[in-house]
Design a protein around this motif. Structure first.
Motif, PDB file in Angstrom:
ATOM      1  N   ALA A 266      -5.519   8.281  -6.217  1.00 54.95           N
ATOM      2  CA  ALA A 266      -5.996   9.111  -5.118  1.00 54.95           C
ATOM      3  C   ALA A 266      -7.234   8.461  -4.508  1.00 54.95           C
ATOM      4  O   ALA A 266      -8.022   7.818  -5.203  1.00 54.95           O
ATOM      5  CB  ALA A 266      -6.335  10.513  -5.616  1.00 54.95           C
TER       6      ALA A 266
ATOM      7  N   VAL B 252       2.981  14.000  -2.348  1.00 55.24           N
ATOM      8  CA  VAL B 252       1.810  13.252  -2.816  1.00 55.24           C
ATOM      9  C   VAL B 252       1.740  11.916  -2.093  1.00 55.24           C
ATOM     10  O   VAL B 252       2.718  11.165  -2.040  1.00 55.24           O
ATOM     11  CB  VAL B 252       1.873  13.032  -4.338  1.00 55.24           C
ATOM     12  CG1 VAL B 252       0.754  12.099  -4.791  1.00 55.24           C
ATOM     13  CG2 VAL B 252       1.775  14.367  -5.068  1.00 55.24           C
TER      14      VAL B 252
ATOM     15  N   ALA C   8      -0.274   8.151  -1.579  1.00 56.07           N
ATOM     16  CA  ALA C   8      -1.111   7.184  -2.276  1.00 56.07           C
ATOM     17  C   ALA C   8      -0.951   5.819  -1.619  1.00 56.07           C
ATOM     18  O   ALA C   8       0.099   5.503  -1.061  1.00 56.07           O
ATOM     19  CB  ALA C   8      -0.727   7.102  -3.752  1.00 56.07           C
TER      20      ALA C   8
END
Length: 251
Positions: free
Chosen positions: A51, A79, A81
């Motif tokens: 992150a 998510v 990244a």
């Protein structure tokens, strides 16, 4: 056995690299195109990612096949990244370690994966294990060959070795103790990727200044993918890629 991939690039959903491409790691779990040993990678999987602003990666690992986990599909969809390491596992021997045996292994900023197998395990590596401090052996994440190889590498990283040197020295020692082992290793701290090609396939895709991908096999048909020669150490950042021949142990 096993397939893995590490990526450095712009932040995007995990699925953009692991699920969406036509030959992504998700598909490689049941239909790899270049796998030389084994055919189905259904004995566990994992993904680790970084992150923004946090040097310690998060991980999601499971003992079953990646396609049977709806939680992963949700995670990969939302998510984001800019750096990750993921793997699907085809186990070499039965194990009670469950998801603990699934890569990526982790410590501090590091994520690690092993694609291959150590011949003569566990007896062949007993001398190398005996040379490690007792607390490091007792702290092994799992009772498989990959976990011990990771311990050997982590010991070198903690002693100050660069990632490339730690991988190269570990391959030299393990290949010397267990000839015929397959030791395709993958290591990242979110800023650089180090990898070895030793007995199985390894490829990389580099878009200078923007993206570096290192994988067991290409996840799409982009013509810029290049295969890494066997017995080679690769070190990649977003800026460049370096290939160095690995030293062979005495026969």
């Amino acid at each position: 056995m096993c397939r893995h991939v590490a990526l450095l690039g712009p932040a995007e959903p995990l699925a953009a690299a692991l699920v969406a491409p036509p030959h992504a790691l998700y598909q490689q779990s049941w239909a790899p195109r270049h796998q030389r040993h084994g055919t189905v990678n259904a004995d566990g999987f994992g993904v680790g990612w970084y992150a923004e602003g946090d040097p310690v990666p998060a991980r999601y690992r499971r003992a079953g096949p990646i396609w049977a986990d709806p939680g992963f599909a949700d995670l990969a969809r939302v998510v984001r990244a800019g750096a990750l390491l993921a793997a699907v596992r085809d186990a070499t021997v039965p194990s009670a370690d469950g998801e603990a045996a699934a890569a990526p292994f982790a410590d501090g900023p590091w994520l690690f994966s092993h694609n291959g197998a150590v011949t003569g395990w566990p007896h062949s590596l007993a001398p190398l294990a005996a040379a490690l401090p007792a607390d490091e052996v007792l702290s092994l994440a799992a009772r498989n060959d990959s976990a011990l190889v990771w311990a050997l590498i982590l010991h070198r990283l903690r002693a100050g070795d660069t990632p490339g040197q730690a991988l190269a020295d570990a391959v030299y020692d393990v290949a010397g103790a267990a000839p015929g082992s397959r030791l395709n290793l993958l290591l990242t701290d979110g800023a650089a990727v180090a990898a070895t090609a030793w007995g199985d396939t390894l490829w990389y895709l580099h878009d200078q200044g923007r993206r570096a991908v290192v994988a067991s096999e290409p996840y799409d048909d982009d013509p810029r993918w290049q295969e890494v020669p066997d017995r080679t150490l690769l070190v990649a950042t977003r800026a460049d890629v370096t290939l160095t021949p690995l030293k062979e142990p005495p026969s």
